[in-house]
Design an enzyme around this catalytic site. Structure first.
Site, PDB file in Angstrom:
ATOM      1  N   SER A   1       3.248   2.758   4.553  1.00  0.00           N
ATOM      2  CA  SER A   1       2.171   2.042   3.883  1.00  0.00           C
ATOM      3  C   SER A   1       0.878   2.550   4.505  1.00  0.00           C
ATOM      4  CB  SER A   1       2.315   0.538   4.106  1.00  0.00           C
ATOM      5  OG  SER A   1       1.194  -0.118   3.576  1.00  0.00           O
ATOM      6  N   ARG A   2       0.051   3.211   3.695  1.00  0.00           N
ATOM      7  CA  ARG A   2      -1.106   3.903   4.270  1.00  0.00           C
ATOM      8  C   ARG A   2      -2.289   2.974   4.542  1.00  0.00           C
ATOM      9  NH1 ARG A   2       0.422   7.677   0.221  1.00  0.00           N
ATOM     10  NH2 ARG A   2       1.887   9.121   1.159  1.00  0.00           N
ATOM     11  N   VAL A   3      -2.367   1.862   3.833  1.00  0.00           N
ATOM     12  CA  VAL A   3      -3.512   0.982   4.081  1.00  0.00           C
ATOM     13  C   VAL A   3      -3.094  -0.430   4.475  1.00  0.00           C
ATOM     14  CG1 VAL A   3      -5.120   2.189   2.559  1.00  0.00           C
ATOM     15  CG2 VAL A   3      -3.683   0.412   1.621  1.00  0.00           C
TER      16      VAL A   3
END
Lengths: 120, 520
Positions: free
Chosen positions: B379-381
């Site tokens: 999950s990048r953010v």
């Protein structure tokens, strides 16, 4: 490809070239490019193009009954329109002219009232 | 006849005003496979809706008993004609039929009255509960919000799934892809996320939109029933474009879903939209594009297949306070073939989204459910949106599990393991057990924190593997019964205070004493 040649032929004629001469010119141009065999296809494409253009400029006035023409012509101001009869219109008229339609038929008026009344 | 009907008709007649004016029209020159070629319509614009004139030549009575308006959507503007897709029953369209321009782009109804309803890709109700009374029409195609109108993703969207909330957290306004082979639990993850929203306070609860693309009607009916059974249907809208629907409607359904969601986002609410699934939408779009004679590219998909998904997913956003502060979170689903995430459509969507949850068939078959491959999921953010409480217990979880997976592979070949390795494996195995979760049973975040606190502090290390799930359930029950103030504190503050930590450590000791039979 044939469409492009047909379009060129059409434009030549529109510019005032006599049809026979225009066809000769297209034939010569095709022969010079080694594409003389394309000529029948160009002819068919030209036919379709001419039909489409004729359809585009056609004006049709649809009336519900024979005898309504005069009134319809007066109301629609389409004095040169081709007349057609469609009894399903009940009354009034429809005009198809240069890609546009004006619907003054009773059927469409009744239908819009019916649709508005039955919408719950 | 009912006098109210008569009154209504009289009112309509009195209020009737002839439309007058001219309408641009064309004529159908060719029909086939849901696509029509139309001559005329010279002033047509891209994505314009056209209406097929079915009443021509029909009597008034026949016209009244028609099946309603039949619409089309212009997708190709060519030199001497336009091509449109039929948004409905293709059998109703005939060559030579008049097509009327409407001068509008496609829009769908939205509003509070859509909640708890099932609509088709055109926003028409298909659940037999009658038409909408005063919906707001939202354009299906709309430009996404720009940089200035957005703000960073900082609020968590709790899925209720421990493995996701702890290791792959999702924030409101994020786009998180759910990817995996068929029958690996992709839809289950999405549905559990919808169900879990019931634990949110009503004023902060996201509106959920579930878009079923190319699914069996029976599956959609089952999902609707599951949502109803879990009291989650009241805040959910289902957009249904089943496998039997024309390709045009399957292509449109996700755009309709996002348009419905945007209404609530623009009002400052949070929205969760699930696209189940975009692989089927891509296939429908490929079919349409080929029928529209657009040049095929890789795997016969058209050149703008990336743009199809990017313009859809870019409409997810968390809006700035000036724009109302609403958000639209997207959970697109992609089905892979044989676990291959390097396919054309999967890589496209992976690159568009802000992370992915990769579900693996192997894990699923081993009984690890949800079958999340922690190594390939990211999950990048979302980490910025994770609560402090969850961060404090799940900080090293992902790394620990990744190390365990490596050791697990090694363990198959090693006969004699040193104590440190054996302990790590035992701990990993218990952690995997703790992260297993039944479908349809999302867990509130404070319970997840308590559960994971116990797991990372090795409460279950002495519990036999087969009894871990039992011990876990009893631990949560134990805390609910005797330490509910800790749960309340975590729920309220979103953090595990030092006092709570001490209290939980004491609770662990007490639990060991009270449930000695588990630690045999």
């Amino acid at each position: 490809m044939e469409k492009a040649y047909a379009q060129a032929l059409w434009e030549l004629i529109q510019k005032g070239e006599k049809p026979k001469e225009a066809v000769t010119k297209i034939q010569t141009a095709l022969a010079q490019r080694g594409r003389a065999a394309l000529m029948p296809a160009v002819g068919r494409a030209f036919e379709r193009l001419a039909q489409r253009e004729a359809q585009k400029n056609r004006s049709v006035l649809v009336v519900a009954r024979k005898g309504d023409e005069a009134n319809a012509r007066k109301e629609s101001a389409a004095h040169d329109a081709e007349i057609k009869v469609d009894e399903s219109l009940i009354g009034g008229w429809q005009l198809f002219d240069r890609g546009q339609m004006r619907d003054e038929s009773w059927k469409s008026a009744l239908l819009s009232i019916y649709n508005a009344s039955t919408r719950t | 006849m009912d006098s109210s009907i008569v009154e209504k008709i009289v009112k309509e007649i009195e209020g009737y005003a002839p439309k007058g004016g001219h309408t641009n029209v064309g004529r159908i020159t060719a029909v086939g496979d849901g696509v029509v070629a139309i001559d005329g319509l010279e002033k047509a614009v891209m994505s314009e809706v056209v209406e097929f004139e079915e009443t021509a030549g029909k009597s008034l009575e026949d016209s009244m008993h028609g099946e309603g308006k039949l619409l089309g959507l212009i997708l190709n503007l060519e030199e001497d004609s336009v091509r449109a897709v039929i948004l409905g029953d293709t059998a109703r369209v005939k060559e030579g039929m008049v097509v009327k321009s409407t001068g509008t782009v496609l829009s769908v109804p939205s509003g509070d009255e859509l909640l708890g309803r099932v609509v088709n890709a055109l926003g028409e109700p298909v659940d037999g509960k009658g038409p909408f009374k005063k919906p707001t029409m939202m354009p299906v195609e709309r430009e996404s919000y720009g940089v200035i109108d957005r703000k960073a993703v900082t609020t968590p969207l709790q899925t209720g799934i421990k493995a996701i909330d702890a290791m792959i957290p999702i924030g409101r306004g994020q786009r998180e892809l759910i990817i995996g082979d068929r029958s690996t639990g992709k839809t289950t993850v999405a549905i559990d996320t919808i169900i879990n929203q019931k634990y949110e306070p009503a004023d902060k609860r996201p509106i959920c939109v579930y878009v079923a693309i190319g699914q069996k009607e029976s599956k959609t009916a089952r999902i609707m029933q599951q949502l109803k059974d879990n009291d989650a249907f009241a805040y959910t809208v289902i957009v249904d474009a089943p496998a039997s629907a024309p390709a045009a409607l399957q292509y449109l359904a996700p755009f309709s879903g996002v348009a419905i969601g945007e209404y609530f986002m623009d009002r400052g609410q949070d929205v969760l939209v699930i696209y189940d699934d975009l692989s089927k939408q891509a296939v429908a779009y490929r079919q349409l594009s080929l029928l529209l004679r657009r040049p095929p590219g890789r795997e016969a998909y058209p050149g703008d297949i990336f743009y199809l998904h990017s313009r859809l997913l870019e409409r997810s956003a968390r809006l700035s306070d000036a724009k109302g502060g609403g958000s639209l979170t997207a959970l697109p689903i992609i089905e892979t073939q044989e676990g291959d995430i390097s396919g054309y459509i999967p890589t496209n969507v992976i690159s568009i989204t802000d992370g992915q949850i990769f579900l693996e068939g192997g894990l699923f078959n081993k009984g690890v459910r949800p079958a999340i491959n922690v190594g390939d999921s990211v999950s990048r953010v979302g980490s910025a949106a994770q609560t402090k409480a969850m961060k404090s217990v799940a900080g090293t979880l992902k790394l620990e599990l990744a190390q365990f997976r490596e050791l697990e592979a090694f363990m198959q070949f090693a006969s004699d393991l040193d104590k440190a390795t054996a302990d790590r494996i035992a701990s990993g195995q218990r952690m995997v057990e703790v992260l297993k979760q039944k479908n349809g049973s999302p867990m509130p975040v404070e319970q997840q924190v308590i559960d994971l606190f116990a797991a990372v502090n090795k409460l279950f290390i002495e519990v036999p593997l087969a009894k871990v799930k039992q011990a876990e359930a009893q631990w949560i029950e134990f805390i609910n019964a005797g330490y509910s103030e800790v749960l309340e504190d975590i729920k309220k503050t979103g953090a595990v205070s030092d006092d709570s930590k001490k209290e939980l450590t004491r609770a662990m000791e007490a639990f060991r004493g009270a449930h000695g039979e588990l630690f045999a």
